[in-house]
Design a protein around this motif. Structure first.
Motif, PDB file in Angstrom:
ATOM      1  N   GLU A 205       0.836  -1.204   0.000  1.00  0.00           N
ATOM      2  CA  GLU A 205       0.000   0.000   0.000  1.00  0.00           C
ATOM      3  C   GLU A 205       0.874   1.258   0.000  1.00  0.00           C
ATOM      4  OE1 GLU A 205      -2.256   0.625   3.529  1.00  0.00           O
ATOM      5  OE2 GLU A 205      -3.260   2.402   2.718  1.00  0.00           O
ATOM      6  N   ARG A 208       2.633   1.795  -3.311  1.00  0.00           N
ATOM      7  CA  ARG A 208       1.734   2.355  -4.329  1.00  0.00           C
ATOM      8  C   ARG A 208       1.546   3.859  -4.114  1.00  0.00           C
ATOM      9  NH1 ARG A 208      -0.129  -1.084  -7.809  1.00  0.00           N
ATOM     10  NH2 ARG A 208      -0.872  -3.162  -7.294  1.00  0.00           N
ATOM     11  N   LEU A 209       1.409   4.251  -2.856  1.00  0.00           N
ATOM     12  CA  LEU A 209       1.192   5.676  -2.561  1.00  0.00           C
ATOM     13  C   LEU A 209       2.407   6.518  -2.941  1.00  0.00           C
ATOM     14  CD1 LEU A 209      -0.657   5.362   0.856  1.00  0.00           C
ATOM     15  CD2 LEU A 209      -1.628   6.157  -1.301  1.00  0.00           C
ATOM     16  N   ARG A 296      -4.341  -6.234  -6.379  1.00  0.00           N
ATOM     17  CA  ARG A 296      -5.144  -5.184  -7.021  1.00  0.00           C
ATOM     18  C   ARG A 296      -5.921  -4.351  -6.004  1.00  0.00           C
ATOM     19  NH1 ARG A 296      -4.916  -4.161 -11.968  1.00  0.00           N
ATOM     20  NH2 ARG A 296      -4.234  -5.720 -13.442  1.00  0.00           N
ATOM     21  N   ALA A 299      -4.685   0.236  -2.277  1.00  0.00           N
ATOM     22  CA  ALA A 299      -4.533   1.629  -2.727  1.00  0.00           C
ATOM     23  C   ALA A 299      -5.046   1.865  -4.117  1.00  0.00           C
ATOM     24  CB  ALA A 299      -3.091   2.063  -2.627  1.00  0.00           C
TER      25      ALA A 299
ATOM     26  N   ALA B  49      -4.338  13.560  -4.115  1.00  0.00           N
ATOM     27  CA  ALA B  49      -3.253  12.563  -4.176  1.00  0.00           C
ATOM     28  C   ALA B  49      -3.569  11.445  -5.169  1.00  0.00           C
ATOM     29  CB  ALA B  49      -3.035  11.971  -2.785  1.00  0.00           C
ATOM     30  N   ILE B  51      -5.750   9.232  -5.022  1.00  0.00           N
ATOM     31  CA  ILE B  51      -6.138   7.976  -4.364  1.00  0.00           C
ATOM     32  C   ILE B  51      -7.585   7.652  -4.740  1.00  0.00           C
ATOM     33  CG2 ILE B  51      -6.512   6.871  -2.102  1.00  0.00           C
ATOM     34  CD1 ILE B  51      -4.192   8.700  -1.064  1.00  0.00           C
ATOM     35  N   ARG B  71      -5.026   4.546 -15.082  1.00  0.00           N
ATOM     36  CA  ARG B  71      -4.491   3.877 -13.895  1.00  0.00           C
ATOM     37  C   ARG B  71      -2.957   3.761 -13.965  1.00  0.00           C
ATOM     38  NH1 ARG B  71      -3.293  -1.304 -12.125  1.00  0.00           N
ATOM     39  NH2 ARG B  71      -3.739  -1.616  -9.913  1.00  0.00           N
ATOM     40  N   PRO B  75       1.058   6.176 -10.872  1.00  0.00           N
ATOM     41  CA  PRO B  75       2.335   6.077 -10.152  1.00  0.00           C
ATOM     42  C   PRO B  75       3.314   7.192 -10.527  1.00  0.00           C
ATOM     43  CG  PRO B  75       1.673   3.923 -10.934  1.00  0.00           C
ATOM     44  CD  PRO B  75       0.721   4.908 -11.528  1.00  0.00           C
ATOM     45  N   ARG B  78       2.335  10.365  -8.825  1.00  0.00           N
ATOM     46  CA  ARG B  78       2.596  10.329  -7.376  1.00  0.00           C
ATOM     47  C   ARG B  78       4.069  10.555  -7.056  1.00  0.00           C
ATOM     48  NH1 ARG B  78      -1.157   5.647  -5.690  1.00  0.00           N
ATOM     49  NH2 ARG B  78      -3.176   6.668  -5.700  1.00  0.00           N
ATOM     50  N   LEU B  83       3.671  13.132  -0.154  1.00  0.00           N
ATOM     51  CA  LEU B  83       2.440  12.866   0.593  1.00  0.00           C
ATOM     52  C   LEU B  83       2.757  12.592   2.064  1.00  0.00           C
ATOM     53  CD1 LEU B  83       0.607  10.479  -1.921  1.00  0.00           C
ATOM     54  CD2 LEU B  83       0.321  12.949  -1.661  1.00  0.00           C
ATOM     55  N   PHE B  85       0.684  11.549   5.523  1.00  0.00           N
ATOM     56  CA  PHE B  85      -0.618  11.054   5.946  1.00  0.00           C
ATOM     57  C   PHE B  85      -0.833  11.255   7.442  1.00  0.00           C
ATOM     58  CE2 PHE B  85       0.759   8.833   2.220  1.00  0.00           C
ATOM     59  CZ  PHE B  85      -0.360   8.833   1.412  1.00  0.00           C
ATOM     60  N   LYS B  89       1.697   6.171   7.879  1.00  0.00           N
ATOM     61  CA  LYS B  89       1.963   5.037   6.986  1.00  0.00           C
ATOM     62  C   LYS B  89       3.458   4.701   6.921  1.00  0.00           C
ATOM     63  CE  LYS B  89      -2.212   5.460   4.241  1.00  0.00           C
ATOM     64  NZ  LYS B  89      -2.957   4.531   5.103  1.00  0.00           N
ATOM     65  N   ILE B 106      11.778   3.152  -5.584  1.00  0.00           N
ATOM     66  CA  ILE B 106      10.642   3.099  -6.527  1.00  0.00           C
ATOM     67  C   ILE B 106      10.951   3.949  -7.765  1.00  0.00           C
ATOM     68  CG2 ILE B 106       8.239   3.867  -6.849  1.00  0.00           C
ATOM     69  CD1 ILE B 106       7.797   3.036  -3.868  1.00  0.00           C
TER      70      ILE B 106
END
Lengths: 299, 217
Positions: A205, A208-209, A296, A299, B49, B51, B71, B75, B78, B83, B85, B89, B106
């Motif tokens: 999660e 992905r964020l 899937r 997020a 964001a 989301i 979709r 990424p 982002r 971000l 939260f 997180k 990433i």
């Protein structure tokens, strides 16, 4: 390009670390995967050895060409030329003197051979065909029968057919079992990856964020599946080697009773590589199915 | 930087969290979005964001309409955002340093460059000497600073923070806001969502939400 490779390297390292982090789980998975790969592989190897052994002991996959009695070197040379032109496989010439010598050396035949006033045996060629299917062997025998100076062609086609049917049946059975075991391997990997995905839900999660693509999320799981499958393949090889080592003594004694110098063959380097490759591919497939279904929702 | 036009967000149960919201946020602005509980602040954060998607209207962030974003493109958007939260997180099974390294791995940065940037971000938030610690060993204020280090390590041009001072004592909250001011001073656009307007600073703009509508801009 550098980032691409470093991403893959990092995913592979991560997969290796996770395998090493839970040695007991990894070992148990490897035992299951190793057994699933070893059983059909051992079946194939056994059938391969049975085929070779049967051919060697019974002569079922050999064709003997007996030349006309009284024929000389000229006839033998002509047959040799024809064989070279036909290229049916391997062959060797057995001179009538050599045949008599072998007869004398055969247990229980020495007295019979000693009683002969002259050598009644003809010169012969022993052909080991490359194509051992019964119909191919019979076609070849038919061609040999049509050659001049060939008095008799010997092929035990009934035995050859029985052996061929038995081997086909056994290969089919091994193939079915291989399919079932492959399915089992995929299922084991699928479940292992499913549990890992659930355990790493928070990491997925957060990744992905922060911009992780599907490929980035999947990659370590795919490497894990492939690596686990490849290690399972190596484990299967060690099981086969262990079984071969423990059976070598009794099998050797049995072969001596048949009076043969036959040596059973283990997996060749190419076959060993293929087994590891199949393990890796099936592990990858299980992981691929699992990651396609599970992450899937995050997020 | 951000342009929202007639944004409405309606959930399947029929709850309308945002109604006909329109506003603009320019490059380098510091904006506080305030409102009581249930005003739609967190929903707006989720929309900004990427989301969630708005039910109608458009939100353009850094030139991309989030309502129409594929979709596969999310990424990459982002990676341009920072971000923060409300629940931070953080990954509690990774060290402080590894938490900060995550967005860099990433983004595919080479390990040496990633390490350099992670150290710089930890230094900025005063956690360089805690890089080997586990997040569970940090105080609430330190955990929030770690979340900020992770958000800024990719050098985003837009920083979105959802209730970054919630559950913090006055001193820790002050430290967090000082950090935000320092990012604002170097040109980063900041959108801070908070229920407590007392943290509004000079030069900042406030957007106030009530029952899903913008009541004060």
């Amino acid at each position: 390009m550098g980032a691409f490779f470093s991403g893959h390297l990092a995913a592979a390292r991560s997969a290796a670390r996770r395998l090493a982090a839970s040695p007991l789980n990894t070992l148990l998975s490897l035992v299951v995967i190793g057994a699933a790969l070893a059983l059909p592989a051992a079946g194939w190897l056994t059938l391969d050895n049975v085929q070779r052994f049967a051919g060697k002991v019974s002569g079922a996959q050999q064709i003997s060409l007996f030349l006309t009695p009284g024929g000389g070197e000229k006839e033998a040379a002509e047959i040799e030329t024809r064989l070279a032109g036909l290229s049916p496989g391997k062959w060797r010439f057995v001179a009538r003197e050599e045949a008599l010598k072998r007869l004398r050396e055969t247990e229980g035949m020495a007295d019979v051979a000693a009683g002969l006033t002259r050598n009644p045996l003809p010169d012969a060629f022993i052909v080991e065909p490359g194509d051992v299917r019964p119909e191919a062997l019979e076609n070849l025998a038919e061609i040999f029968r049509s050659w001049p100076a060939v008095a008799h062609v010997q092929l035990d086609s009934a035995w050859s057919r029985r052996l061929d049917v038995f081997l086909r049946l056994a290969r089919l059975a091994v193939g079915i079992f291989a399919g079932l075991f492959a399915g089992m391997l995929v299922a084991v990997t699928f479940n292992t990856i499913r549990l890992q995905i659930l355990a790493r839900a928070a990491e997925i999660e957060v990744s992905r964020l922060f911009g992780a693509t599907d490929a980035f999320i999947r990659r370590p799981f795919l490497y894990f599946g492939a690596l686990q499958g490849a290690l399972g393949g190596l484990f299967a090889l060690s099981l086969i080697a262990g079984a071969g080592w423990s059976l070598a003594g009794p099998a050797g004694e049995l072969l001596l009773l048949y009076g043969t110098d036959f040596v059973p063959r283990g997996p060749s380097p190419a076959q060993a590589g293929a087994l590891v490759g199949v393990g890796a591919a099936l592990g990858w497939l299980g992981a691929r199915i699992s990651v396609s279904i599970h992450p899937r929702g995050f997020a | 930087m951000i342009s929202a036009s007639a944004v409405t967000k309606r959930y399947p149960q029929g709850i309308e969290a945002l109604k006909d919201l329109s506003f603009e946020i320019g490059d380098g602005e510091l904006v506080f979005i305030t409102g009581h509980s249930g005003a739609g602040k967190s929903t707006l954060f989720h929309l900004l964001a990427a989301i969630e998607k708005p039910t109608s209207g458009s939100i353009v962030v850094d030139g991309q309409n989030l309502a129409a974003l594929r979709r596969g493109a999310i990424p990459y958007l982002r990676r341009k955002l920072g971000l923060i939260f409300q629940d931070q997180k953080l990954l509690f099974d990774r060290s402080v340093l590894d938490n900060v390294l995550l967005p860099l791995s990433i983004a595919g940065l080479p390990p040496r460059e990633a390490m350099r940037r992670a150290h710089a971000a930890l230094d900025k938030v005063g956690l360089l000497d805690r890089e080997r610690a586990w997040p569970i060993a940090l105080s609430g204020g330190e955990q929030q600073r770690l979340a900020i280090a992770r958000a800024v390590v990719n050098r985003p041009s837009l920083l979105l923070a959802d209730e970054p001072t919630a559950n913090l004592d006055r001193e820790s909250a002050g430290q967090i806001l000082d950090l935000f001011r320092s990012f604002h001073q170097v040109g980063v656009t900041l959108v801070i969502i908070t229920h407590d307007p007392q943290w509004m600073t000079r030069g900042a703009r406030m957007l106030r939400l009530a029952r899903g509508r913008l009541v004060d801009a």
